[in-house]
Write a protein that holds these residues in place. Sequence first.
Motif, PDB file in Angstrom:
ATOM      1  N   GLY A   1      -6.097  -0.329  43.972  1.00  0.00           N
ATOM      2  CA  GLY A   1      -4.515  -0.429  43.806  1.00  0.00           C
ATOM      3  C   GLY A   1      -3.979  -0.158  42.788  1.00  0.00           C
ATOM      4  N   HIS A   2      -4.712   0.368  41.764  1.00  0.00           N
ATOM      5  CA  HIS A   2      -4.199   0.428  40.290  1.00  0.00           C
ATOM      6  C   HIS A   2      -4.323   1.777  39.809  1.00  0.00           C
ATOM      7  CE1 HIS A   2      -2.603  -2.014  36.894  1.00  0.00           C
ATOM      8  NE2 HIS A   2      -3.002  -0.870  36.320  1.00  0.00           N
ATOM      9  N   PHE A   3      -2.793   2.431  39.496  1.00  0.00           N
ATOM     10  CA  PHE A   3      -3.132   3.816  39.140  1.00  0.00           C
ATOM     11  C   PHE A   3      -1.932   3.915  38.125  1.00  0.00           C
ATOM     12  CE2 PHE A   3      -3.536   3.320  43.875  1.00  0.00           C
ATOM     13  CZ  PHE A   3      -4.872   3.641  43.659  1.00  0.00           C
ATOM     14  N   VAL A   4      -2.157   5.076  37.338  1.00  0.00           N
ATOM     15  CA  VAL A   4      -1.225   5.214  36.298  1.00  0.00           C
ATOM     16  C   VAL A   4      -0.784   6.714  36.328  1.00  0.00           C
ATOM     17  CG1 VAL A   4      -1.627   3.542  34.707  1.00  0.00           C
ATOM     18  CG2 VAL A   4      -3.077   5.574  34.227  1.00  0.00           C
ATOM     19  N   LEU A   5       0.173   7.171  35.857  1.00  0.00           N
ATOM     20  CA  LEU A   5       0.430   8.725  35.686  1.00  0.00           C
ATOM     21  C   LEU A   5       0.806   8.913  34.095  1.00  0.00           C
ATOM     22  CD1 LEU A   5       3.461   8.695  38.327  1.00  0.00           C
ATOM     23  CD2 LEU A   5       1.439   9.945  38.588  1.00  0.00           C
ATOM     24  N   SER A   6       0.281  10.252  33.830  1.00  0.00           N
ATOM     25  CA  SER A   6       0.544  10.771  32.476  1.00  0.00           C
ATOM     26  C   SER A   6       0.912  12.186  32.604  1.00  0.00           C
ATOM     27  CB  SER A   6      -0.614  10.677  31.576  1.00  0.00           C
ATOM     28  OG  SER A   6      -1.831  11.784  32.138  1.00  0.00           O
ATOM     29  N   PRO A   7       1.666  12.748  31.470  1.00  0.00           N
ATOM     30  CA  PRO A   7       2.238  14.257  31.456  1.00  0.00           C
ATOM     31  C   PRO A   7       1.005  15.057  31.373  1.00  0.00           C
ATOM     32  CG  PRO A   7       2.369  13.256  29.397  1.00  0.00           C
ATOM     33  CD  PRO A   7       1.864  12.078  30.302  1.00  0.00           C
ATOM     34  N   SER A   8       1.181  16.352  31.976  1.00  0.00           N
ATOM     35  CA  SER A   8       0.335  17.390  31.724  1.00  0.00           C
ATOM     36  C   SER A   8       0.676  18.372  30.779  1.00  0.00           C
ATOM     37  CB  SER A   8      -0.167  17.880  33.194  1.00  0.00           C
ATOM     38  OG  SER A   8      -1.079  19.092  32.995  1.00  0.00           O
ATOM     39  N   ASP A   9       0.153  18.908  29.865  1.00  0.00           N
ATOM     40  CA  ASP A   9       0.699  20.006  28.921  1.00  0.00           C
ATOM     41  C   ASP A   9      -0.276  21.091  29.117  1.00  0.00           C
ATOM     42  OD1 ASP A   9       1.655  21.631  27.081  1.00  0.00           O
ATOM     43  OD2 ASP A   9       2.087  19.930  25.713  1.00  0.00           O
ATOM     44  N   SER A  10       0.314  22.133  29.556  1.00  0.00           N
ATOM     45  CA  SER A  10      -0.566  23.466  29.783  1.00  0.00           C
ATOM     46  C   SER A  10      -1.260  23.809  28.188  1.00  0.00           C
ATOM     47  CB  SER A  10       0.016  24.580  30.315  1.00  0.00           C
ATOM     48  OG  SER A  10       1.309  24.941  29.731  1.00  0.00           O
ATOM     49  N   GLU A  11      -0.893  23.357  27.151  1.00  0.00           N
ATOM     50  CA  GLU A  11      -1.158  23.910  25.787  1.00  0.00           C
ATOM     51  C   GLU A  11      -2.225  22.873  25.328  1.00  0.00           C
ATOM     52  OE1 GLU A  11       2.110  23.991  23.052  1.00  0.00           O
ATOM     53  OE2 GLU A  11       3.066  25.363  23.975  1.00  0.00           O
ATOM     54  N   ASP A  12      -2.222  21.951  25.933  1.00  0.00           N
ATOM     55  CA  ASP A  12      -3.515  20.791  25.686  1.00  0.00           C
ATOM     56  C   ASP A  12      -4.915  21.409  26.520  1.00  0.00           C
ATOM     57  OD1 ASP A  12      -1.668  17.835  25.968  1.00  0.00           O
ATOM     58  OD2 ASP A  12      -1.874  19.181  24.441  1.00  0.00           O
ATOM     59  N   GLY A  13      -5.936  21.324  25.412  1.00  0.00           N
ATOM     60  CA  GLY A  13      -7.193  21.752  25.999  1.00  0.00           C
ATOM     61  C   GLY A  13      -7.508  20.884  27.334  1.00  0.00           C
ATOM     62  N   GLN A  14      -7.295  19.622  27.336  1.00  0.00           N
ATOM     63  CA  GLN A  14      -7.386  18.573  28.441  1.00  0.00           C
ATOM     64  C   GLN A  14      -6.465  17.850  28.478  1.00  0.00           C
ATOM     65  OE1 GLN A  14     -11.650  17.472  27.085  1.00  0.00           O
ATOM     66  NE2 GLN A  14     -11.043  15.799  26.204  1.00  0.00           N
ATOM     67  N   ALA A  15      -6.600  16.759  29.318  1.00  0.00           N
ATOM     68  CA  ALA A  15      -5.369  15.886  29.440  1.00  0.00           C
ATOM     69  C   ALA A  15      -5.865  14.565  28.544  1.00  0.00           C
ATOM     70  CB  ALA A  15      -5.280  15.341  30.988  1.00  0.00           C
ATOM     71  N   GLN A  16      -4.411  14.160  27.995  1.00  0.00           N
ATOM     72  CA  GLN A  16      -4.578  12.926  27.278  1.00  0.00           C
ATOM     73  C   GLN A  16      -4.947  11.712  28.179  1.00  0.00           C
ATOM     74  OE1 GLN A  16      -0.713  12.916  25.052  1.00  0.00           O
ATOM     75  NE2 GLN A  16      -1.735  13.610  23.358  1.00  0.00           N
ATOM     76  N   ARG A  17      -6.162  11.168  27.577  1.00  0.00           N
ATOM     77  CA  ARG A  17      -6.390  10.143  28.525  1.00  0.00           C
ATOM     78  C   ARG A  17      -5.677   8.875  28.434  1.00  0.00           C
ATOM     79  NH1 ARG A  17     -11.077  10.663  31.065  1.00  0.00           N
ATOM     80  NH2 ARG A  17     -11.418   8.582  31.014  1.00  0.00           N
ATOM     81  N   PRO A  18      -5.470   7.971  29.451  1.00  0.00           N
ATOM     82  CA  PRO A  18      -4.767   6.538  29.287  1.00  0.00           C
ATOM     83  C   PRO A  18      -5.609   5.936  28.311  1.00  0.00           C
ATOM     84  CG  PRO A  18      -5.124   7.233  31.798  1.00  0.00           C
ATOM     85  CD  PRO A  18      -5.876   8.133  30.794  1.00  0.00           C
ATOM     86  N   CYS A  19      -4.723   5.053  27.678  1.00  0.00           N
ATOM     87  CA  CYS A  19      -5.294   4.164  26.533  1.00  0.00           C
ATOM     88  C   CYS A  19      -5.556   2.648  26.949  1.00  0.00           C
ATOM     89  CB  CYS A  19      -4.282   4.215  25.254  1.00  0.00           C
ATOM     90  SG  CYS A  19      -3.898   5.809  24.916  1.00  0.00           S
ATOM     91  N   CYS A  20      -5.275   2.091  27.986  1.00  0.00           N
ATOM     92  CA  CYS A  20      -4.890   0.620  28.170  1.00  0.00           C
ATOM     93  C   CYS A  20      -6.056   0.176  29.275  1.00  0.00           C
ATOM     94  CB  CYS A  20      -3.694   0.358  28.465  1.00  0.00           C
ATOM     95  SG  CYS A  20      -2.502   0.866  27.428  1.00  0.00           S
ATOM     96  N   TYR A  21      -6.583  -0.865  29.285  1.00  0.00           N
ATOM     97  CA  TYR A  21      -7.200  -1.521  30.430  1.00  0.00           C
ATOM     98  C   TYR A  21      -6.350  -1.582  31.601  1.00  0.00           C
ATOM     99  CZ  TYR A  21     -11.029  -2.967  27.298  1.00  0.00           C
ATOM    100  OH  TYR A  21     -12.115  -2.854  26.543  1.00  0.00           O
TER     101      TYR A  21
END
Length: 265
Positions: free
Chosen positions: A174-194
């Motif tokens: 039951g714990h999820f997060v959302l992050s932006p996707s940028d087609s210019e990035d080689g890969q998605a920026q990963r969540p930073c927090c516990y």
Amino acid sequence: EVPFAAKEGNAIHGAWVKVHTVQPGQQAAIASGYEAASGTTVSEEEAKASAIARAWDVAACFSSSFEPAPEAGWPGVSASDSMPVEFQACSGMQGDGEAKEAVAVMVAKEASWSVGLSGESEKVFSVPDSPPHDLPFSPRADNLHLWQWQWHIQEAPVPSSGQDARNYVAKARGHFVLSPSDSEDGQAQRPCCYPGQELGIWYPFHCRSAAGLLPHAEKAPHCKAGPPSKDATDTYQVEEWLRSVGLSEKKFNGTVPSRVVDGHE
């Protein structure tokens, strides 16, 4: 007594895993639960017994990483330069301290799995229709990543009974997060927090405190402790505008093409 995850050959290791690419307002089915990993064959009763036992053990000791967990070569109690890990809530080990202990307790609660059933179950996650006004990014259509916290668990072999090492995957229910996707990035920026330490579902890069940052996340430029600043919001809006006119921040030299100014190609 030495906690389960701190014993040689054992591991309870957590990391964020990208499970879907979604749009605002969309629904997505997410699997959760506890099951044997590829290469491990156990009965339903054995998997259920492991799920119950490890649910107690994770509250006592676990390891985690900012980078994804390896598909092979379980971290156990061994950290390497390529796979930096950090223990939490392990008596006498790195990560002790009131702030760290409070974070570990919340992680064990927020990233728990169902112990009553073995195998996986699905739940439907509804993406909010729109982000908060102070969000330092403005998600574009079909450009959101949905992340789930997953545990990779290893049980050491038992020579006396001939039992081989067993690997399991536990997916938070039951714990999820959302992050932006940028087609210019080689890969998605990963969540930073516990889990439970981010400021909200839309804020995977902003943690409640420095203690809430995953190991080595402080080295990533997008990871911050505290709420997003107005400057960060303004910077993202400028980057978005540059991208909309066919430029990037790296290539921008202080001049804007005439077609952008007068509206003509």
